[in-house]
Enzyme design. Structure first.
Site, PDB file in Angstrom:
ATOM      1  CB  SER A  72      -0.924   0.003   1.219  1.00  0.00           C
ATOM      2  OG  SER A  72      -1.798  -1.094   1.167  1.00  0.00           O
TER       3      SER A  72
ATOM      4  CB  CYS B 178       5.793   3.537   8.817  1.00  0.00           C
ATOM      5  SG  CYS B 178       6.318   4.279   7.247  1.00  0.00           S
TER       6      CYS B 178
ATOM      7  CD  GLN C   9       6.767  -4.203   5.776  1.00  0.00           C
ATOM      8  OE1 GLN C   9       5.805  -3.513   5.445  1.00  0.00           O
ATOM      9  NE2 GLN C   9       6.624  -5.281   6.530  1.00  0.00           N
TER      10      GLN C   9
ATOM     11  NE  ARG D  88      -3.587   0.591   9.837  1.00  0.00           N
ATOM     12  CZ  ARG D  88      -2.778   1.188  10.708  1.00  0.00           C
ATOM     13  NH1 ARG D  88      -1.487   1.031  10.605  1.00  0.00           N
ATOM     14  NH2 ARG D  88      -3.257   1.931  11.671  1.00  0.00           N
TER      15      ARG D  88
ATOM     16  CB  THR E  72      -0.627   2.697  14.425  1.00  0.00           C
ATOM     17  OG1 THR E  72      -1.099   2.985  13.116  1.00  0.00           O
ATOM     18  CG2 THR E  72      -0.591   1.197  14.641  1.00  0.00           C
TER      19      THR E  72
ATOM     20  CG  ASP F 139      -6.136  -2.613   7.228  1.00  0.00           C
ATOM     21  OD1 ASP F 139      -6.374  -1.847   6.275  1.00  0.00           O
ATOM     22  OD2 ASP F 139      -5.188  -3.424   7.233  1.00  0.00           O
TER      23      ASP F 139
ATOM     24  NE  ARG G  38      -3.992  -1.988   4.491  1.00  0.00           N
ATOM     25  CZ  ARG G  38      -2.823  -2.496   4.877  1.00  0.00           C
ATOM     26  NH1 ARG G  38      -1.756  -2.307   4.108  1.00  0.00           N
ATOM     27  NH2 ARG G  38      -2.720  -3.188   5.996  1.00  0.00           N
TER      28      ARG G  38
ATOM     29  CE  LYS H 290      -0.909  -6.305   2.934  1.00  0.00           C
ATOM     30  NZ  LYS H 290       0.451  -5.880   2.535  1.00  0.00           N
TER      31      LYS H 290
END
Length: 384
Positions: free
Chosen positions: A233, A246, A251, A275, A295, A307, A309, A335
């Site tokens: 994302s 973050c 990543q 997110r 968070t 979240d 997403r 996911k």
């Protein structure tokens, strides 16, 4: 000529998102009663409404008064109670009615526009707290999709006579949250050599519902029946600016390295900043984290879920690329489940661990302990 611009529902949704972002009011209609009379709400985003618009809405509301729709998460944060009892867990939206004329500063405080505001909170006796209905909940979904705070000024109303107020129905809103399978268009592609991994190709996809754009990065020449895939994302602060708050940028770069190391794979770069809450709200959440929230708590404080997403777009991208059997690089079990539900066969996976520092340790710790991500335990005392 009929439907010259395509699906009328998608046209209406895209225009509605723009109207809310530009600080203009909409008319949203619900189901029609048996007598044929139409009922609905005149609505405006609390975040973008100007003092002039609020004054006009107050005038239009008359004696019924202006109300504010918020999510259950935001109501819980404010400690609001319905009929002397906690709000039901299944209730998605809450309607606040004011016992006295409401000010812009009070609306902003209730909506969470300025997390650091020192405004005096509304006392419970100044508010009438009601359960929101399906139309109220649907309107808040549109605000979320516009990457605005889920807080909307509302007036119960019949359709306005003014032709400059866009009309939207709950059926059209449902098309936003229930996408059809092939609403993602493969628009363009090109070879784009990356530093350290030159054999790469970018494919851009555009979502027909809101014109958002997502990119597939095809790395190398993957072999075997199951291709390695990473869903990433977008994170402007981490990916582009190298933010230490973050682990996103780390990543992203490690994912490219890992995909190249196995001969190739697919990285899906998804337009889901923060997110799914957008950059403006992510920065608001950062301010709340500086005040002590983690968070997930910060997002809920603003009225969002843990979240926001969706991975329906990612599944559609993989289907169009002909990659429906995959191994997934992720620490997030949600996911995997979301892709499987969308028809993607996930046959294996690999964790993707980013660097931990004193600025993102609490964030990474919350992802592990609160969101269930598969990550190593962190010695907070040692890092902080």
């Amino acid at each position: 000529m009929h439907d010259i611009n395509g699906d009328p529902a998608l046209v209406a949704i895209e225009r509605a998102i723009n109207e809310l972002r530009c600080g203009r009011a909409l008319y949203c209609s619900g189901a029609e009663p048996l007598d044929g009379a139409q009922s609905g709400l005149l609505v405006a985003s609390a975040e973008t409404a100007s003092p002039a618009l609020i004054a006009r809405l107050k005038k239009a509301a008359g004696k019924t008064g202006l109300a504010l729709a918020i999510t259950k998460e935001r109501a819980d944060t404010l400690g609001l109670r319905l009929s002397g009892a906690p709000l039901a867990a299944e209730r998605e939206s809450v309607l606040l009615r004011f016992r006295r004329p409401v000010s812009l500063s009070m609306v902003n405080w209730l909506a969470g526009v300025d997390p650091g505001s020192a405004a005096v909170p509304a006392r419970s006796r100044e508010l009438i707290v009601e359960a929101g209905d399906a139309l109220t909940t649907a309107v808040l979904r549109v605000a979320k999709h516009a990457r605005l705070l889920p807080a909307v000024l509302v007036i119960s109303s019949s359709p306005p006579a003014s032709s400059d107020v866009l009309a939207l129905s709950i059926a059209e809103i449902d098309r936003l949250v229930q996408p059809r399978r092939f609403e993602l268009e493969r628009v363009s592609e090109a070879r784009v050599p990356l530093a350290g991994h030159e054999d790469c190709r970018l494919v851009l996809f555009r979502d027909g519902r809101d014109a958002s754009e997502h990119v597939a990065v095809l790395i190398g020449s993957p072999k075997g029946p199951a291709v390695s895939v990473r869903l990433h994302s977008a994170c402007l602060t981490g990916d582009l600016l190298g933010s230490l708050r973050c682990d996103c940028g780390d990543q992203l770069r490690r994912a490219v390295d890992q995909l190249a190391a196995v001969g190739g794979g697919v990285l899906l770069y998804l337009a889901q900043e923060g997110r799914g809450i957008g950059l403006a709200n992510k920065l608001r959440a950062y301010e709340l984290q500086d005040a002590g929230l983690d968070t997930i708590e910060a997002d809920r404080h603003l009225g969002f879920s843990a979240d926001e997403r969706s991975y329906a777009v990612a599944a559609s991208m993989l289907q169009q690329l002909g990659r429906t059997r995959i191994q997934l690089l992720t620490n997030n079990l949600e996911k995997i489940e979301a892709l499987r539900q969308a028809g993607i066969e996930v046959v294996g996976g690999q964790r993707l661990i980013g660097a931990v520092n004193r600025h993102n340790a609490r964030y990474v710790h919350a992802k592990r302990e609160r969101a269930g991500h598969l990550m190593p335990q962190i010695n907070m005392d040692e890092i902080l």
